[in-house]
Design a protein around this motif. Sequence first.
Motif, PDB file in Angstrom:
ATOM      1  N   ALA A 168       0.854  -1.189   0.000  1.00 15.58           N
ATOM      2  CA  ALA A 168       0.000   0.000   0.000  1.00 15.58           C
ATOM      3  C   ALA A 168       0.887   1.235   0.000  1.00 15.58           C
ATOM      4  CB  ALA A 168      -0.912   0.008   1.221  1.00 15.58           C
ATOM      5  N   PHE A 169       0.518   2.221  -0.837  1.00 15.11           N
ATOM      6  CA  PHE A 169       1.275   3.460  -0.944  1.00 15.11           C
ATOM      7  C   PHE A 169       0.380   4.616  -0.508  1.00 15.11           C
ATOM      8  CE2 PHE A 169       3.136   0.481  -3.848  1.00 15.11           C
ATOM      9  CZ  PHE A 169       4.505   0.692  -3.745  1.00 15.11           C
ATOM     10  N   PRO A 170       0.850   5.461   0.417  1.00 14.18           N
ATOM     11  CA  PRO A 170       0.017   6.574   0.892  1.00 14.18           C
ATOM     12  C   PRO A 170      -0.342   7.517  -0.256  1.00 14.18           C
ATOM     13  CG  PRO A 170       2.045   6.395   2.180  1.00 14.18           C
ATOM     14  CD  PRO A 170       2.164   5.444   1.045  1.00 14.18           C
ATOM     15  N   GLN A 171      -1.545   8.054  -0.229  1.00 16.09           N
ATOM     16  CA  GLN A 171      -1.978   9.080  -1.169  1.00 16.09           C
ATOM     17  C   GLN A 171      -2.301  10.335  -0.367  1.00 16.09           C
ATOM     18  OE1 GLN A 171      -2.054   8.924  -4.523  1.00 16.09           O
ATOM     19  NE2 GLN A 171      -1.117   6.891  -4.365  1.00 16.09           N
ATOM     20  N   PRO A 172      -1.426  11.351  -0.409  1.00 17.82           N
ATOM     21  CA  PRO A 172      -1.678  12.556   0.395  1.00 17.82           C
ATOM     22  C   PRO A 172      -3.000  13.213   0.025  1.00 17.82           C
ATOM     23  CG  PRO A 172       0.547  12.562  -0.526  1.00 17.82           C
ATOM     24  CD  PRO A 172      -0.188  11.444  -1.196  1.00 17.82           C
ATOM     25  N   PRO A 173      -3.648  13.868   0.980  1.00 20.79           N
ATOM     26  CA  PRO A 173      -4.889  14.583   0.673  1.00 20.79           C
ATOM     27  C   PRO A 173      -4.666  15.594  -0.446  1.00 20.79           C
ATOM     28  CG  PRO A 173      -4.486  14.531   3.042  1.00 20.79           C
ATOM     29  CD  PRO A 173      -3.254  14.010   2.384  1.00 20.79           C
ATOM     30  N   ARG A 174      -5.587  15.658  -1.397  1.00 18.77           N
ATOM     31  CA  ARG A 174      -5.448  16.582  -2.520  1.00 18.77           C
ATOM     32  C   ARG A 174      -5.748  18.016  -2.118  1.00 18.77           C
ATOM     33  NH1 ARG A 174      -5.693  14.005  -7.791  1.00 18.77           N
ATOM     34  NH2 ARG A 174      -5.443  11.770  -7.481  1.00 18.77           N
ATOM     35  N   SER A 206      -2.808  11.655   9.226  1.00 15.78           N
ATOM     36  CA  SER A 206      -3.799  12.435   8.497  1.00 15.78           C
ATOM     37  C   SER A 206      -3.141  13.302   7.431  1.00 15.78           C
ATOM     38  CB  SER A 206      -4.587  13.312   9.475  1.00 15.78           C
ATOM     39  OG  SER A 206      -5.420  14.212   8.813  1.00 15.78           O
ATOM     40  N   GLY A 207      -2.039  13.959   7.782  1.00 16.11           N
ATOM     41  CA  GLY A 207      -1.394  14.889   6.857  1.00 16.11           C
ATOM     42  C   GLY A 207      -0.655  14.229   5.721  1.00 16.11           C
ATOM     43  N   THR A 208      -0.263  12.977   5.897  1.00 15.31           N
ATOM     44  CA  THR A 208       0.558  12.312   4.881  1.00 15.31           C
ATOM     45  C   THR A 208      -0.177  11.212   4.131  1.00 15.31           C
ATOM     46  OG1 THR A 208       1.470  10.791   6.559  1.00 15.31           O
ATOM     47  CG2 THR A 208       2.705  12.816   6.111  1.00 15.31           C
ATOM     48  N   GLY A 209      -1.482  11.092   4.342  1.00 18.62           N
ATOM     49  CA  GLY A 209      -2.248  10.152   3.539  1.00 18.62           C
ATOM     50  C   GLY A 209      -2.491   8.802   4.161  1.00 18.62           C
ATOM     51  N   TYR A 210      -2.449   8.722   5.468  1.00 16.28           N
ATOM     52  CA  TYR A 210      -2.724   7.486   6.194  1.00 16.28           C
ATOM     53  C   TYR A 210      -1.926   6.293   5.646  1.00 16.28           C
ATOM     54  CZ  TYR A 210      -6.440   9.950   8.571  1.00 16.28           C
ATOM     55  OH  TYR A 210      -7.130  10.845   9.342  1.00 16.28           O
ATOM     56  N   PRO A 211      -0.595   6.324   5.801  1.00 12.97           N
ATOM     57  CA  PRO A 211       0.197   5.158   5.390  1.00 12.97           C
ATOM     58  C   PRO A 211      -0.238   3.922   6.165  1.00 12.97           C
ATOM     59  CG  PRO A 211       1.503   6.648   6.751  1.00 12.97           C
ATOM     60  CD  PRO A 211       0.230   7.364   6.433  1.00 12.97           C
ATOM     61  N   ALA A 212      -0.059   2.757   5.539  1.00 12.99           N
ATOM     62  CA  ALA A 212      -0.490   1.504   6.167  1.00 12.99           C
ATOM     63  C   ALA A 212       0.325   1.178   7.410  1.00 12.99           C
ATOM     64  CB  ALA A 212      -0.397   0.361   5.166  1.00 12.99           C
ATOM     65  N   GLY A 213       1.478   1.782   7.539  1.00 12.97           N
ATOM     66  CA  GLY A 213       2.300   1.585   8.727  1.00 12.97           C
ATOM     67  C   GLY A 213       3.141   2.824   8.981  1.00 12.97           C
ATOM     68  N   ILE A 214       3.422   3.120  10.227  1.00 14.35           N
ATOM     69  CA  ILE A 214       4.277   4.249  10.596  1.00 14.35           C
ATOM     70  C   ILE A 214       5.452   3.714  11.393  1.00 14.35           C
ATOM     71  CG2 ILE A 214       4.443   6.373  11.953  1.00 14.35           C
ATOM     72  CD1 ILE A 214       1.640   7.053  11.175  1.00 14.35           C
ATOM     73  N   PRO A 215       6.640   3.645  10.798  1.00 13.90           N
ATOM     74  CA  PRO A 215       7.815   3.161  11.526  1.00 13.90           C
ATOM     75  C   PRO A 215       8.172   4.113  12.669  1.00 13.90           C
ATOM     76  CG  PRO A 215       8.186   3.158   9.142  1.00 13.90           C
ATOM     77  CD  PRO A 215       6.936   3.950   9.395  1.00 13.90           C
ATOM     78  N   ILE A 216       8.307   3.570  13.846  1.00 10.73           N
ATOM     79  CA  ILE A 216       8.640   4.394  15.003  1.00 10.73           C
ATOM     80  C   ILE A 216       9.689   3.681  15.837  1.00 10.73           C
ATOM     81  CG2 ILE A 216       6.651   3.457  16.286  1.00 10.73           C
ATOM     82  CD1 ILE A 216       6.518   6.227  17.708  1.00 10.73           C
ATOM     83  N   ALA A 217      10.719   4.417  16.211  1.00  9.20           N
ATOM     84  CA  ALA A 217      11.752   3.901  17.107  1.00  9.20           C
ATOM     85  C   ALA A 217      11.432   4.385  18.521  1.00  9.20           C
ATOM     86  CB  ALA A 217      13.133   4.386  16.671  1.00  9.20           C
ATOM     87  N   VAL A 218      11.450   3.443  19.463  1.00  8.92           N
ATOM     88  CA  VAL A 218      10.984   3.729  20.821  1.00  8.92           C
ATOM     89  C   VAL A 218      12.097   3.416  21.821  1.00  8.92           C
ATOM     90  CG1 VAL A 218       9.230   3.174  22.548  1.00  8.92           C
ATOM     91  CG2 VAL A 218       8.646   3.103  20.116  1.00  8.92           C
ATOM     92  N   PRO A 219      12.412   4.333  22.704  1.00  3.73           N
ATOM     93  CA  PRO A 219      13.416   4.043  23.729  1.00  3.73           C
ATOM     94  C   PRO A 219      13.013   2.828  24.569  1.00  3.73           C
ATOM     95  CG  PRO A 219      12.900   6.390  23.693  1.00  3.73           C
ATOM     96  CD  PRO A 219      11.894   5.707  22.814  1.00  3.73           C
ATOM     97  N   GLN A 220      14.020   2.066  24.980  1.00  5.92           N
ATOM     98  CA  GLN A 220      13.758   0.891  25.816  1.00  5.92           C
ATOM     99  C   GLN A 220      13.050   1.312  27.113  1.00  5.92           C
ATOM    100  OE1 GLN A 220      14.424  -2.299  25.201  1.00  5.92           O
ATOM    101  NE2 GLN A 220      15.625  -2.125  23.315  1.00  5.92           N
ATOM    102  N   ASN A 221      12.180   0.417  27.572  1.00  3.83           N
ATOM    103  CA  ASN A 221      11.482   0.615  28.842  1.00  3.83           C
ATOM    104  C   ASN A 221      10.546   1.828  28.837  1.00  3.83           C
ATOM    105  OD1 ASN A 221      12.904  -1.607  29.995  1.00  3.83           O
ATOM    106  ND2 ASN A 221      14.656  -0.243  30.364  1.00  3.83           N
TER     107      ASN A 221
END
Length: 369
Positions: A161-167, A219-234
Amino acid sequence: MSSLTSSAPFTQAVVSSMRKLYPESLADKSFDNTGLLLEAPFNPSRRQRNSVLLTIDLTKAVADEAIKRKDSVVVAYHPIIFRGLKSLTLNDPQQQSLLRLAQEGISVYSPHTAVDSVPGGMADWLCDVVTGAITPTSSSSSPSLSSKLQSSSSEVYTKAAFPQPPRSTTQSSPTPHTRSTIHPSPPPIPEGFESAGAGRLVTFSTPQRLTSIIDRIASGTGYPAGIPIAVPQNTSVDDAYITTIGICPGSGSSVLLKAGVPLPDLLFTGELSHHEALAAIERGSFVVALSHSNTERGYLHSAMREKLLTTLKTEWEAVRSQALGALTDAAKQGAQGEAKSDAYADVEVIVDVSERDRDPYGFMVLSLK
């Protein structure tokens, strides 16, 4: 004006308009290659439409689109010519696109980091995204995950799936915050662009839930199917609150991770390497890296198209009015003269965003069956 030694008058108006909106002097010339990268000769007997196609990347698919549309100019945010060329041949797919565009009379302009740097440019647009200052106008911009993702021959994962930004978007009242430029542009700075520079730092008046910021990004980037996020341990995303966000469209390491620059609570960019993301979370920061051009493409729809259209209409009217007034009756004679006169008489101005442009990476996510 010779048809062999200059670009079309409309093309020149496009270039002038882009330089007014995004001065080339504000691009990072230490590595970037901005400006008019392909200047197609003006052929009055086979004139292109007075239209511009905006894209992040100039791929073969986008070149096909521009040729089919008979555009005069492709404004490609990323420079398709980045380093010196020793040859220009049909063997290289990217060079092939350039040669085909030149053959069809279509020029290519690339603004790149000038768009990142200017006030109201791409970095500030991302600030508007994370602060909730812009919202999609279409109620259909937030599809359910099941309707957005298509089935796949894979038994485990969906199709990519490829995000489609709001027109189109509307301005809203942003969450109270201040914003500043992380690396101000060196002088001299063109008048009206005093806050130009690389990267932005958003500081909220009160801490914001990380999950709320993620929703705004989606919302601003077109609802990508996934959002990669790096999270600090604990730590937990659900429990995290954010006061500061460091923002850089595209590849953010050289801007957000420079030595001596304090790390914000959240780094929002297109991409960081594994080790860069690891270094950030070890220092207690979260990272959202959305795939390089997914942090850039929405700006074309939300801001650049209207900015360029407004400026270009004024610029083209001034150019054509002056030229028509200067054309003598003798200059209008013959096929070349008539075609040139027709070119200046054309009042049409069109700016559209490519339908074929997309990030090379899509998201295949675990099937919900």
